[in-house]
Design an enzyme around this catalytic site. Structure first.
Site, short mmCIF file in Angstrom:
data_model
loop_
_atom_site.label_atom_id
_atom_site.label_comp_id
_atom_site.label_asym_id
_atom_site.label_seq_id
_atom_site.Cartn_x
_atom_site.Cartn_y
_atom_site.Cartn_z
N LYS A 120 18.02 4.97 19.86
CA LYS A 120 18.92 5.81 19.07
C LYS A 120 20.38 5.68 19.54
O LYS A 120 20.64 5.18 20.64
CB LYS A 120 18.45 7.27 19.15
N PHE A 123 17.08 21.18 11.43
CA PHE A 123 17.88 20.18 12.14
C PHE A 123 18.12 18.91 11.34
O PHE A 123 18.71 17.96 11.85
CB PHE A 123 17.25 19.86 13.50
N ARG A 164 12.22 9.28 27.70
CA ARG A 164 12.99 10.49 27.39
C ARG A 164 13.30 11.31 28.64
O ARG A 164 14.38 11.88 28.74
CB ARG A 164 12.25 11.30 26.33
N HIS A 177 12.86 6.60 19.21
CA HIS A 177 11.90 7.00 18.18
C HIS A 177 10.67 6.11 18.30
O HIS A 177 10.78 4.94 18.66
CB HIS A 177 12.50 6.80 16.78
N THR A 199 9.15 15.08 22.76
CA THR A 199 10.37 15.17 21.96
C THR A 199 11.49 15.86 22.73
O THR A 199 12.63 15.39 22.74
CB THR A 199 10.07 15.96 20.66
N TYR A 215 14.10 9.73 7.62
CA TYR A 215 13.58 11.00 8.12
C TYR A 215 13.19 11.98 7.00
O TYR A 215 13.20 13.19 7.22
CB TYR A 215 14.59 11.65 9.07
N GLU A 253 7.40 2.67 8.21
CA GLU A 253 8.64 2.59 8.99
C GLU A 253 9.03 1.14 9.30
O GLU A 253 10.21 0.80 9.26
CB GLU A 253 8.49 3.39 10.29
N ARG A 268 4.11 5.90 22.32
CA ARG A 268 4.39 7.36 22.30
C ARG A 268 4.29 7.92 23.72
O ARG A 268 5.10 8.76 24.13
CB ARG A 268 3.40 8.11 21.39
N ASN A 290 17.57 12.23 21.83
CA ASN A 290 16.49 11.95 22.78
C ASN A 290 16.16 10.46 22.90
O ASN A 290 15.05 10.08 23.24
CB ASN A 290 15.26 12.80 22.45
P1 IDP Z 1 9.41 12.73 17.64
O1 IDP Z 1 10.65 11.87 17.58
O2 IDP Z 1 9.00 13.01 19.06
O3 IDP Z 1 8.27 12.19 16.80
P2 IDP Z 1 9.82 14.72 15.54
O4 IDP Z 1 9.25 16.09 15.55
O5 IDP Z 1 9.22 13.72 14.60
O6 IDP Z 1 9.80 14.17 17.06
O7 IDP Z 1 11.37 14.87 15.23
C1 IDP Z 1 12.15 13.74 14.89
C2 IDP Z 1 13.45 13.81 15.64
O8 IDP Z 1 14.19 14.96 15.22
C3 IDP Z 1 13.32 14.00 17.15
O9 IDP Z 1 13.06 12.81 17.86
C4 IDP Z 1 14.68 14.57 17.50
O10 IDP Z 1 15.69 13.57 17.53
C5 IDP Z 1 14.92 15.48 16.31
N1 IDP Z 1 14.45 16.86 16.55
C6 IDP Z 1 13.16 17.30 16.61
N2 IDP Z 1 13.08 18.62 16.83
C7 IDP Z 1 14.36 19.04 16.93
C8 IDP Z 1 14.97 20.33 17.16
O11 IDP Z 1 14.29 21.35 17.33
N3 IDP Z 1 16.34 20.37 17.19
C9 IDP Z 1 17.11 19.26 17.01
N4 IDP Z 1 16.58 18.04 16.79
C10 IDP Z 1 15.24 17.92 16.75
MG MG Z 2 8.18 11.93 14.73
#
Ligand code: IDP
Ligand code: MG
Length: 138
Positions: A9, A57, A102, A115, A91, A49, A126, A85, A112
């Site tokens: 990212k 968010f 991470r 992805h 996350t 997304y 994807e 993963r 973070n």
């Molecule tokens: P993941 O990347 O671990 O699969 P997801 O729930 O799919 O997590 O969320 C996608 C992306 O959205 C996360 O990697 C992060 O960049 C962002 N994100 C997820 N939850 C939050 C939040 O509570 N606040 C701000 N950004 C978030």
């Molecule tokens: Mg995800």
């Protein structure tokens, strides 16, 4: 053999962490079969997304993901989705295990650093979002 989509990212590309993150991936035995650096428009980030479009968010996340270059990669290996993963970590970096990408590099729950696809169905979608067949090595 399974394939998964990885993204480095903007927060990580900006801090010159691309090489270190790719090394962590390769050290886990995952094979890189597609790789490029690109910049997403806001619209492209929103398309990627879509599953999160109703989340609070979403706007901030898609601003962030279109804020600078990203590196997209297709990783291949047995059980690649779950293995990558696990390497990424939770996350929220506060909950990520030591030794994960991470834990090491993420700035916060949004920025973070990486992805990874979460299922075979999503991995296919994807990968196709960023790569055509000619861009993947056999
Ligand atoms: P993941 O990347 O671990 O699969 P997801 O729930 O799919 O997590 O969320 C996608 C992306 O959205 C996360 O990697 C992060 O960049 C962002 N994100 C997820 N939850 C939050 C939040 O509570 N606040 C701000 N950004 C978030
Ligand atoms: Mg995800």
């Amino acid at each position: 053999m399974e394939q998964t989509l990885a993204i480095i990212k903007p927060d990580a590309v900006r801090r010159n962490l691309t090489g270190e993150i790719l090394a962590m991936i390769q050290n886990k035995g995952l094979k890189i079969v597609g790789l490029k650096m690109i910049s997403l428009t806001k619209k492209q980030a929103e398309g990627f997304y879509q599953v999160h479009k109703d989340k609070p968010f979403f706007d901030s996340l898609t601003d962030f993901m279109s804020s600078g270059p990203i590196v997209v990669a297709v990783l291949e290996g047995e059980n690649a989705i779950e293995r990558y993963r696990n390497l990424m970590g939770a996350t929220n970096p506060e909950n990520a295990e030591p030794g994960t990408i991470r834990k090491k590099y993420a700035l916060d729950i949004e920025q973070n650093s990486v992805h990874g696809s979460d299922s075979p169905e999503n991995a296919k979608i994807e990968i196709a979002y960023f790569f055509n067949q000619q861009e993947l090595v056999g």
